[in-house]
Design an enzyme around this catalytic site. Structure first.
Site, short mmCIF file in Angstrom:
data_model
loop_
_atom_site.label_atom_id
_atom_site.label_comp_id
_atom_site.label_asym_id
_atom_site.label_seq_id
_atom_site.Cartn_x
_atom_site.Cartn_y
_atom_site.Cartn_z
N LYS A 29 -6.03 4.90 2.02
CA LYS A 29 -6.05 6.46 1.38
C LYS A 29 -7.50 6.74 0.53
CE LYS A 29 -1.90 5.35 -0.03
NZ LYS A 29 -0.65 5.43 -0.87
N ARG B 203 8.70 0.87 4.74
CA ARG B 203 8.78 -0.44 3.97
C ARG B 203 9.60 0.00 2.71
NH1 ARG B 203 2.76 -0.22 1.99
NH2 ARG B 203 3.62 -2.19 0.53
N1 URA Z 1 0.78 2.26 -3.93
C1 URA Z 1 0.47 2.55 -2.66
O1 URA Z 1 -0.18 3.69 -2.37
N2 URA Z 1 0.94 1.82 -1.56
C2 URA Z 1 1.68 0.73 -1.82
O2 URA Z 1 1.98 0.01 -0.87
C3 URA Z 1 1.98 0.42 -3.21
C4 URA Z 1 1.60 1.24 -4.30
#
Ligand code: URA
Ligand code: CA
Length: 438
Positions: A187, A168
Site C-alpha cells: 500500500k 486473514r
Molecule cells: N496493517 C496493515 O495494513 N496490514 C496488516 O497486515 C497489519 C497491519
C-alpha cells in the site's frame, strides 16, 4: 501452474518462485483461486514463513494488483509515514503538517479505524465539512499548494490486500511477519512516495506483541524498500499504553492542536514520538543533516505556529472549517452530554495497561465501529489522567469518559477498570522507543 502445488510447496518448507507468487496474487484477485485455497496457503505461510525474496515478490505482485499513484510531477522528495495501528496515536495529524512547515512534501493516504485502533480519516472527519474522498488530481493540487494533504485511500489501490486482509481477519492468519510486511508495504509503495517512515508498534495495543517480532517486521520492510528503490526507515515504539492521553476522534484532534500550539510538556510521549518520526522524515527529505538539526526545525515549527497553520490550510482545502482549529474551537467539538470519571478502587501505582481494552472502551462509547456500517460520534471517547508508573490514590480518577449515549456506559467503565492494573509498588516502565532501523 496449479495452486494446490504452490500450497504443497509451502507446506514442505520450499521456496515459492517469482512466477508462482505472481500467479497466486493474480488468480486470487481475479477470483480464479478460491478463498479456501488462499486461506490454506496463507496458513502455511503463517506456520512456515517466507524468506526476504518471497516477501519482496509478494509485495510487488500485490502493489501491481490495482492502481498506483504517480507523484513524480510534484516537486521535492515526497515523504510518507505509516504507523502499524494503535490507541491514542495521533501522530499523522501532528507530523504531516509539521514536516510540511519545515519544507517537506507530504502526500499521504490514510485508513479508517479498525476495532480498537483509531484511524486518521475518522479523526479528520470530526472537523465539519472535511471531505477525505478527493480525486487524485485535486489531492496533488492541494499538496502543490500547501505541501501537505492527507486523504482516504482511493478505491482500487492494492485490491489484493483488501481481499487478503478480509480473509486473514477471519482465518487466524493476520499474525505473520511477511504477510503484514507485504500488506503494509504494497500500500505504501502504491501510494507513490519516494521515502517512507514506518512506526512499528509493539505491546498490548499492537499487532506485534514482542520486541523481537516487531524488529523483524521493521527490518523486513526496510529491506523491501531497498529492493524496490525507496528509502525506508523504521522505528519500533511502545504501545503498552495509549500514546497520547486522548482516545476518540475530536478528542485526539484536540490533542494534536494542543501539541501544535506548544501546550504539551517536553518528554510527553506523543510529542517525543512525533519528534522522532518527524526527524526521520526530514532526514529522508534531505531537509536536515542531523537528528539535532531536524528536531530543532520541528520544535521551531511548533513554537512559531507554522505547523498549526499548515494543518489549518490543509483542513481548509479539504472543505473543513479551519477556524475551529484553536484551543477554544476544539473544546467546542469535544462537548458531550456527560463527563464521567472512572476511579481507582485501591491506592498504589499504575503498573500496567491493556491499551487494546482502552481503545475498546472508547469504541463502545461510540468512538469506533463494530461493523463497517456503524456511525461514529466524533465527540465521545476518553481522556487518561494516569500513565504507567504514576502513583494513584483510591477514589482518584484514572480517566474521564466523554459520553453522549449512555447505552454502553457500564460496559465502558468496567472495561477501563480491567484495562488499568494497580499494584503496591511501581513496576518496570517500558521504554518509548526500542529501535531505529535504517
Ligand atoms: N496493517 C496493515 O495494513 N496490514 C496488516 O497486515 C497489519 C497491519
Ligand atoms: Ca492510528
Amino acid at each position: 501452474m496449479r495452486m494446490v502445488d504452490c500450497i504443497e510447496k509451502k507446506v514442505n518448507h520450499e521456496e515459492l518462485t517469482h512466477d508462482e507468487i505472481q500467479f497466486i496474487v493474480d488468480g486470487f484477485v481475479s477470483g480464479e483461486i478460491p478463498d479456501y485455497q488462499m486461506s490454506a496457503l496463507m496458513m502455511a505461510i503463517v506456520l512456515n514463513d517466507m524468506n526476504e525474496r518471497e516477501a519482496a515478490d509478494l509485495t510487488l505482485s500485490m502493489m501491481c494488483s490495482g492502481d498506483t499513484v504517480d507523484l513524480s510531477d510534484l516537486p521535492g522528495v515526497k515523504v510518507d509515514k505509516h504507523s502499524s495501528g494503535g490507541v491514542g496515536d495521533t501522530t499523522t495529524l501532528v507530523i504531516a503538517p509539521l514536516v510540511a512547515a519545515c519544507g517537506g512534501t507530504v502526500a499521504k493516504m490514510s485508513g479508517r479505524g479498525l476495532a480498537f485502533s483509531g484511524g486518521t480519516l475518522d479523526k479528520l472527519e470530526s472537523i465539519p465539512g472535511v471531505n477525505i474522498g478527493q480525486p487524485i488530481a485535486r489531492f496533488k493540487e492541494i499538496v502543490r499548494k500547501t505541501g501537505v494533504c492527507v486523504i482516504g485511500q482511493t478505491g482500487n489501490l492494492v485490491p489484493a490486500d483488501k481481499k487478503m486482509y478480509a480473509l486473514r481477519d477471519v482465518t487466524g492468519t493476520v499474525q505473520s511477519v511477511p504477510l503484514i510486511a507485504a500488506s503494509i508495504m504494497s500500500k505504501k509503495l502504491a501510494a507513490g512516495s519516494d521515502a517512507i517512515v514506518l512506526d512499528v508498534k509493539v505491546g498490548s495495543g499492537a499487532f506485534m506483541k514482542t520486541v523481537d517480532d516487531a524488529k523483524r517486521l521493521a527490518g523486513l520492510m526496510v529491506k523491501m524498500g531497498k529492493h524496490l528503490k525507496r528509502e525506508v526507515v523504521a522505528v519500533v515504539t511502545d504501545m503498552n499504553q495509549p500514546l497520547g492521553l486522548s482516545v476518540g476522534n475530536a478528542l485526539e484532534f484536540r490533542e494534536a492542536v494542543q501539541l501544535l500550539s506548544g501546550q504539551l510538556p517536553t518528554g510527553d510521549p506523543l510529542l517525543e514520538v512525533c519528534l522522532l518520526l518527524g526527524t526521520q522524515m526530514l532526514l529522508l527529505s534531505k531537509l536536515a543533516k542531523s537528528d539535532e538539526e531536524a528536531r530543532g526545525m520541528l520544535q521551531q515549527a511548533i513554537d512559531n505556529g507554522a505547523g498549526l497553520s499548515k494543518l489549518r490550510a490543509m483542513i481548509h482545502e479539504l472543505g473543513g472549517d479551519e477556524t475551529l482549529l484553536t484551543l477554544e474551537g476544539m473544546d467546542k467539538l469535544c462537548r458531550v452530554k456527560r463527563q464521567v470519571p472512572v476511579t481507582a478502587e485501591k491506592s498504589g501505582y499504575v503498573i500496567g495497561m491493556q491499551a487494546e481494552l482502552i481503545g475498546r472502551a472508547a469504541q463502545v462509547l461510540g468512538a469506533g465501529r463494530e461493523t463497517k456500517e456503524d456511525v461514529i460520534d466524533p465527540a465521545v471517547g476518553l481522556i487518561m489522567h494516569k500513565r504507567v508508573g504514576d502513583p494513584i490514590q483510591a477514589g482518584e480518577a484514572i480517566c474521564t469518559l466523554y459520553v453522549n449515549d449512555e447505552k454502553n456506559l457500564d460496559d465502558a467503565i468496567s472495561t477501563m477498570k480491567e484495562a488499568v492494573q494497580i499494584g503496591a509498588k511501581p513496576d518496570h516502565v517500558a521504554p518509548m522507543v526500542y529501535a531505529v532501523i535504517r
